[in-house]
Design a protein around this motif. Structure first.
Motif, short mmCIF file in Angstrom:
data_model
loop_
_atom_site.label_atom_id
_atom_site.label_comp_id
_atom_site.label_asym_id
_atom_site.label_seq_id
_atom_site.Cartn_x
_atom_site.Cartn_y
_atom_site.Cartn_z
N TRP A 18 0.83 -1.20 0.00
CA TRP A 18 0.00 0.00 0.00
C TRP A 18 0.87 1.26 0.00
CZ3 TRP A 18 -4.74 0.46 -1.47
CH2 TRP A 18 -5.64 -0.59 -1.32
N LYS A 19 1.97 1.22 0.73
CA LYS A 19 2.85 2.39 0.78
C LYS A 19 3.43 2.69 -0.60
CE LYS A 19 6.69 4.41 3.36
NZ LYS A 19 7.67 4.22 4.47
N SER A 20 3.77 1.64 -1.34
CA SER A 20 4.30 1.85 -2.69
C SER A 20 3.25 2.42 -3.63
CB SER A 20 4.84 0.53 -3.25
OG SER A 20 3.79 -0.41 -3.42
N SER A 21 1.96 2.27 -3.25
CA SER A 21 0.87 2.84 -4.04
C SER A 21 0.47 4.22 -3.55
CB SER A 21 -0.36 1.92 -3.97
OG SER A 21 -0.05 0.63 -4.48
N GLY A 22 1.18 4.72 -2.54
CA GLY A 22 0.91 6.06 -2.03
C GLY A 22 -0.14 6.12 -0.94
N VAL A 23 -0.50 4.97 -0.36
CA VAL A 23 -1.51 4.93 0.70
C VAL A 23 -0.84 4.51 2.01
CG1 VAL A 23 -3.66 3.89 1.51
CG2 VAL A 23 -3.32 4.31 -0.94
N GLU A 24 -0.92 5.38 3.02
CA GLU A 24 -0.33 5.08 4.32
C GLU A 24 -1.30 4.21 5.12
OE1 GLU A 24 2.68 5.70 5.51
OE2 GLU A 24 3.23 6.61 3.58
N THR A 25 -0.79 3.13 5.66
CA THR A 25 -1.60 2.23 6.47
C THR A 25 -0.86 1.90 7.76
OG1 THR A 25 -0.68 0.30 5.33
CG2 THR A 25 -2.76 1.19 4.49
N THR A 26 -1.60 1.36 8.71
CA THR A 26 -1.01 0.92 9.97
C THR A 26 -1.47 -0.51 10.26
OG1 THR A 26 -2.86 1.85 11.24
CG2 THR A 26 -0.91 3.24 10.94
N LYS A 27 -0.82 -1.12 11.23
CA LYS A 27 -1.11 -2.51 11.60
C LYS A 27 -1.67 -2.55 13.01
CE LYS A 27 2.51 -4.70 12.68
NZ LYS A 27 3.87 -5.20 12.47
N LEU A 28 -2.75 -3.30 13.20
CA LEU A 28 -3.34 -3.47 14.53
C LEU A 28 -3.42 -4.95 14.85
CD1 LEU A 28 -4.86 -2.36 17.04
CD2 LEU A 28 -6.97 -2.61 15.72
N GLN A 29 -2.82 -5.35 15.96
CA GLN A 29 -2.93 -6.74 16.41
C GLN A 29 -4.21 -6.92 17.20
OE1 GLN A 29 0.48 -8.70 18.40
NE2 GLN A 29 -0.99 -9.43 19.93
N VAL A 30 -5.02 -7.89 16.81
CA VAL A 30 -6.25 -8.23 17.52
C VAL A 30 -6.08 -9.64 18.08
CG1 VAL A 30 -8.74 -8.57 17.31
CG2 VAL A 30 -7.60 -6.79 15.97
N GLY A 31 -6.39 -9.83 19.36
CA GLY A 31 -6.13 -11.11 20.01
C GLY A 31 -4.75 -11.11 20.64
N GLN A 32 -4.35 -12.26 21.17
CA GLN A 32 -3.08 -12.33 21.88
C GLN A 32 -2.61 -13.77 22.00
OE1 GLN A 32 -3.51 -11.49 26.16
NE2 GLN A 32 -5.72 -11.66 25.88
N LYS A 33 -1.36 -13.91 22.42
CA LYS A 33 -0.84 -15.22 22.79
C LYS A 33 -1.14 -15.43 24.27
CE LYS A 33 3.04 -15.64 19.55
NZ LYS A 33 4.52 -15.80 19.45
N ILE A 34 -1.82 -16.55 24.59
CA ILE A 34 -2.23 -16.81 25.96
C ILE A 34 -1.48 -18.04 26.47
CG2 ILE A 34 -4.18 -17.31 27.48
CD1 ILE A 34 -5.99 -16.12 25.30
N PRO A 35 -0.68 -17.89 27.55
CA PRO A 35 0.05 -19.05 28.09
C PRO A 35 -0.90 -20.03 28.75
CG PRO A 35 0.34 -17.14 29.51
CD PRO A 35 -0.40 -16.65 28.30
N LEU A 36 -0.71 -21.31 28.48
CA LEU A 36 -1.51 -22.37 29.07
C LEU A 36 -0.67 -23.18 30.04
CD1 LEU A 36 -3.29 -23.70 25.84
CD2 LEU A 36 -4.08 -21.90 27.39
N VAL A 37 -1.34 -23.89 30.92
CA VAL A 37 -0.64 -24.80 31.82
C VAL A 37 0.08 -25.86 30.99
CG1 VAL A 37 -0.97 -26.55 33.59
CG2 VAL A 37 -2.20 -24.40 33.73
N GLY A 38 1.30 -26.20 31.38
CA GLY A 38 2.07 -27.19 30.64
C GLY A 38 3.00 -26.59 29.62
N GLY A 39 3.11 -25.27 29.60
CA GLY A 39 4.03 -24.61 28.69
C GLY A 39 3.48 -24.36 27.30
N LYS A 40 2.24 -24.75 27.03
CA LYS A 40 1.65 -24.51 25.72
C LYS A 40 1.17 -23.07 25.61
CE LYS A 40 0.12 -29.30 25.14
NZ LYS A 40 -1.05 -30.19 24.88
#
Length: 210
Positions: free
Chosen positions: A98-120
């Protein structure tokens, strides 16, 4: 319902998830516009903060009250969601295109990494590519129409400042929220005096069990 681990040091620190699928259980929003909530449990339970740290142990059939004092409403703006990608690498590639096309964009992370019992780790993240930040949906919609649309673009609300507040439970102060987890899979929570049917002719209060 979520259930507790086997009492190990690790399960004292982390909230346990479904041991068959390693997936988190369903969370349902129940209360709106309430300053306090009273609940009981049909068995023992444990409270965790939103980082998964054990902060409280509860007992059967005792009436607990949760209140809040300090709170700060969040801030919402609107943006055009261009794409959804499953990895950060793919998202960065799209931003570059998009930047090469002249459009400025941003990135948004939705969700997360959730640690589980047992190291998963349970990873439910996805990455949104956004364009613009606007005070109203109408402004964002005008911007959307000005962009080359390859399908799937839509105006979405974006939290630019999360709501903040402190919850009080039996003398304990927890920032942001608390997760209540029964000690066994048959455990239930009973919420007293819950308002249901808000805004409808059958608006009333009742006890509900989950």
């Amino acid at each position: 319902m979520e259930k507790l681990g086997n009492g190990s040091k690790e399960s004292d620190r982390l909230m346990e998830f479904n041991q068959v699928t390693d997936s988190p259980r369903v969370r349902i929003g129940v209360l709106q516009h309430e300053d306090e909530m009273t609940f009981r449990a049909t068995g023992g339970f444990v409270g965790f903060d939103l980082n998964g740290k054990k902060v409280f142990e509860g007992k059967k059939e005792y009436a607990y009250k949760i209140t809040h004092d300090t709170s700060d409403a969040g801030e919402i703006r609107y943006a055009v969601r261009m794409h959804i990608r499953g990895s950060e690498r793919e998202a960065n590639e799209r931003i570059g295109e998009w930047k090469s096309s002249g459009v400025e964009t941003t990135k948004l992370q939705v969700g997360q990494k959730i640690p589980l019992v047992g190291g998963k780790v349970y990873d439910n993240r996805e990455f949104w590519i956004l364009s613009g930040t606007f005070f109203s949906e109408d402004e964002a919609e005008v911007h959307r129409r000005s962009l080359p649309d390859f399908g799937g673009m839509k105006v979405v609300p974006v939290i630019t400042r999360p709501a903040r507040g402190d919850l009080h439970l039996e003398g304990l102060v927890v920032k942001g929220g608390i997760r209540l987890v029964p000690a066994n899979k048959s455990g239930r929570f009973i919420l007293d005096n819950i308002r249901v049917g808000i805004g409808f002719h059958w608006d009333h209060r009742e006890s509900q069990e989950y």
